[in-house]
Design a protein around this motif. Sequence first.
Motif, PDB file in Angstrom:
ATOM      1  N   PHE A 155     -13.266  24.749  21.291  1.00 37.20           N
ATOM      2  CA  PHE A 155     -11.857  25.121  21.280  1.00 37.20           C
ATOM      3  C   PHE A 155     -11.700  26.637  21.149  1.00 37.20           C
ATOM      4  O   PHE A 155     -10.840  27.232  21.793  1.00 37.20           O
ATOM      5  CB  PHE A 155     -11.112  24.405  20.153  1.00 37.20           C
ATOM      6  CG  PHE A 155      -9.632  24.631  20.203  1.00 37.20           C
ATOM      7  CD1 PHE A 155      -8.880  24.119  21.248  1.00 37.20           C
ATOM      8  CD2 PHE A 155      -8.994  25.379  19.227  1.00 37.20           C
ATOM      9  CE1 PHE A 155      -7.517  24.350  21.324  1.00 37.20           C
ATOM     10  CE2 PHE A 155      -7.626  25.614  19.295  1.00 37.20           C
ATOM     11  CZ  PHE A 155      -6.886  25.099  20.339  1.00 37.20           C
ATOM     12  N   ARG A 156     -12.564  27.255  20.331  1.00 39.57           N
ATOM     13  CA  ARG A 156     -12.489  28.711  20.181  1.00 39.57           C
ATOM     14  C   ARG A 156     -12.709  29.396  21.539  1.00 39.57           C
ATOM     15  O   ARG A 156     -11.961  30.289  21.925  1.00 39.57           O
ATOM     16  CB  ARG A 156     -13.531  29.190  19.167  1.00 39.57           C
ATOM     17  CG  ARG A 156     -13.393  30.669  18.829  1.00 39.57           C
ATOM     18  CD  ARG A 156     -14.296  31.087  17.691  1.00 39.57           C
ATOM     19  NE  ARG A 156     -15.690  30.818  17.981  1.00 39.57           N
ATOM     20  CZ  ARG A 156     -16.458  29.982  17.290  1.00 39.57           C
ATOM     21  NH1 ARG A 156     -15.973  29.327  16.259  1.00 39.57           N
ATOM     22  NH2 ARG A 156     -17.721  29.810  17.615  1.00 39.57           N
ATOM     23  N   PHE A 161     -17.734  18.491  12.521  1.00 41.13           N
ATOM     24  CA  PHE A 161     -16.707  19.299  13.200  1.00 41.13           C
ATOM     25  C   PHE A 161     -17.368  20.510  13.849  1.00 41.13           C
ATOM     26  O   PHE A 161     -18.161  21.202  13.244  1.00 41.13           O
ATOM     27  CB  PHE A 161     -15.655  19.766  12.191  1.00 41.13           C
ATOM     28  CG  PHE A 161     -14.659  20.734  12.772  1.00 41.13           C
ATOM     29  CD1 PHE A 161     -13.735  20.309  13.711  1.00 41.13           C
ATOM     30  CD2 PHE A 161     -14.648  22.066  12.379  1.00 41.13           C
ATOM     31  CE1 PHE A 161     -12.822  21.193  14.262  1.00 41.13           C
ATOM     32  CE2 PHE A 161     -13.731  22.957  12.922  1.00 41.13           C
ATOM     33  CZ  PHE A 161     -12.814  22.515  13.859  1.00 41.13           C
ATOM     34  N   ASP A 162     -17.030  20.742  15.118  1.00 43.62           N
ATOM     35  CA  ASP A 162     -17.550  21.907  15.830  1.00 43.62           C
ATOM     36  C   ASP A 162     -16.397  22.580  16.548  1.00 43.62           C
ATOM     37  O   ASP A 162     -15.852  22.049  17.507  1.00 43.62           O
ATOM     38  CB  ASP A 162     -18.626  21.456  16.826  1.00 43.62           C
ATOM     39  CG  ASP A 162     -19.113  22.600  17.701  1.00 43.62           C
ATOM     40  OD1 ASP A 162     -18.794  23.769  17.385  1.00 43.62           O
ATOM     41  OD2 ASP A 162     -19.803  22.335  18.701  1.00 43.62           O
ATOM     42  N   GLY A 163     -16.003  23.750  16.048  1.00 41.31           N
ATOM     43  CA  GLY A 163     -14.849  24.443  16.622  1.00 41.31           C
ATOM     44  C   GLY A 163     -15.186  25.290  17.834  1.00 41.31           C
ATOM     45  O   GLY A 163     -14.300  25.886  18.442  1.00 41.31           O
ATOM     46  N   GLY A 164     -16.452  25.356  18.201  1.00 41.75           N
ATOM     47  CA  GLY A 164     -16.905  26.267  19.267  1.00 41.75           C
ATOM     48  C   GLY A 164     -16.179  26.085  20.587  1.00 41.75           C
ATOM     49  O   GLY A 164     -15.721  27.057  21.181  1.00 41.75           O
ATOM     50  N   SER A 224      -8.474  26.270  12.537  1.00 40.37           N
ATOM     51  CA  SER A 224      -9.628  26.682  11.727  1.00 40.37           C
ATOM     52  C   SER A 224     -10.801  27.103  12.601  1.00 40.37           C
ATOM     53  O   SER A 224     -11.701  27.802  12.150  1.00 40.37           O
ATOM     54  CB  SER A 224     -10.052  25.551  10.776  1.00 40.37           C
ATOM     55  OG  SER A 224     -10.779  24.562  11.500  1.00 40.37           O
ATOM     56  N   ALA A 225     -10.790  26.676  13.878  1.00 39.86           N
ATOM     57  CA  ALA A 225     -11.882  27.037  14.780  1.00 39.86           C
ATOM     58  C   ALA A 225     -11.764  28.485  15.258  1.00 39.86           C
ATOM     59  O   ALA A 225     -12.720  29.054  15.753  1.00 39.86           O
ATOM     60  CB  ALA A 225     -11.882  26.097  15.987  1.00 39.86           C
ATOM     61  N   SER A 242      -7.084  21.779  12.051  1.00 44.93           N
ATOM     62  CA  SER A 242      -8.502  21.791  12.433  1.00 44.93           C
ATOM     63  C   SER A 242      -8.706  22.719  13.626  1.00 44.93           C
ATOM     64  O   SER A 242      -9.671  23.494  13.666  1.00 44.93           O
ATOM     65  CB  SER A 242      -8.984  20.395  12.833  1.00 44.93           C
ATOM     66  OG  SER A 242      -9.111  19.588  11.715  1.00 44.93           O
ATOM     67  N   LEU A 243      -7.793  22.631  14.592  1.00 43.26           N
ATOM     68  CA  LEU A 243      -7.885  23.492  15.780  1.00 43.26           C
ATOM     69  C   LEU A 243      -7.797  24.963  15.372  1.00 43.26           C
ATOM     70  O   LEU A 243      -8.598  25.787  15.800  1.00 43.26           O
ATOM     71  CB  LEU A 243      -6.770  23.151  16.776  1.00 43.26           C
ATOM     72  CG  LEU A 243      -6.826  21.767  17.429  1.00 43.26           C
ATOM     73  CD1 LEU A 243      -5.569  21.514  18.250  1.00 43.26           C
ATOM     74  CD2 LEU A 243      -8.054  21.620  18.314  1.00 43.26           C
TER      75      LEU A 243
END
Lengths: 228, 171
Positions: free
Chosen positions: B159-160, B154-157, A60-61, A57-58
Amino acid sequence: MHSLIWLALAAICVIIARICVTIITPSGSVTRRRSHTETCHLAVFLGSGGHSSEALSLVSALDFSRYTPRTYLVSEGDSLSAQKAVTLERLKTASAASLHLGVPVGRYQILTIPRARHVHQNILTVPFTTIRSFLASVYHVTFAPRLSGDSTFDVMLLNGPGTCVVLCIATYVNRFLGLPSPRLIYVETFARVRVLSLTGKLLRPIVDRFVVQWPDMGGRGEYHGWLV
Amino acid sequence: MRVLFTVGSTRFDALVDAAFSQPVLDALTQKGYSDVVVQCGNSQVGEFSPTDREGNVRRHGVDIDVWRFKPSLDEEYDAADLVIGHAGSGTILDVLRRGKPLIIVPNPTLLDNHQEDMAHSMGKLGHARVSTVNELAQSVMDLDTSTLVPFPPFDGGNFRRLVDREMGFEL
């Protein structure tokens, strides 16, 4: 005879000094600026089960055109995690292709690392399996980039469990030798709300970024909300 | 409607026993959950021997589908209208991200109680109900799915940005 002893003592002093410097220096805590077109070699440890799901999941960000190539480190025999990594790569490549991006996003490899400790393993044999795991880690982190011309990992994502401690120590071998080494980013599992995992406790002082996913950790790590 | 009991890869005899008990089955029937599926993992289940992989058990007038493991529970979660599960973080994320109602039953026999922390946090935030095995029938009766707080997607912002900044990329 005396001179030999002095030589040995001197060597030991140099090694201890080097270890101190390695540990004290926040190894390039200021990362150099990278331009938009630069890429980073990303390594991620898939620790099986829930750890693998969180780590993927990490990953994929992230922007795959920026973090390329990618290396997935899986435990020996964990074909399920390897499969999940392939699925994520396919998904990301498909979505990048649909955007007509001319960037090679599909470059990745999957490497296996022997487990430091198996479930229910006799405690007496743990040192041996750990050494085996460590040697494989040192090979991938330290030697392979020099032998086969692969690029060194620029950043390594860790989410637990135990085997990632071994990967961190392998990274410190690079730092000790003054070789390029990956930035270490540890994200404590979402499952830990108030108390750090044993892996988290061990790694907190030695990784470059220590991230928790719950605000109640009592200041043990940086918190940026739920990341998985 | 379908209810799915799940214990993940663990052993949680008390939850499986509760799933087969009259009070819980009555409560489920009353609330309209007539289709009962039990993923029992490594739990000890009555006439179900440790080598049995799947089967059908009839208890108190209800046919219950029982099985131990599947490579992926995704389809099972999709097909369920209610999930009653242990406090594993994977189970919680998978179920809540699908917007399915969830009753979390922490396993009190686990030595490390970090799962209980997780369950109570989810309960406090209102994303799921938390119950003990003994109160499960009552928890099912009291469940009002419309009062559950939707779980954020899910929000990857964040971590990105964290990794980009760490690696020296301009944001």
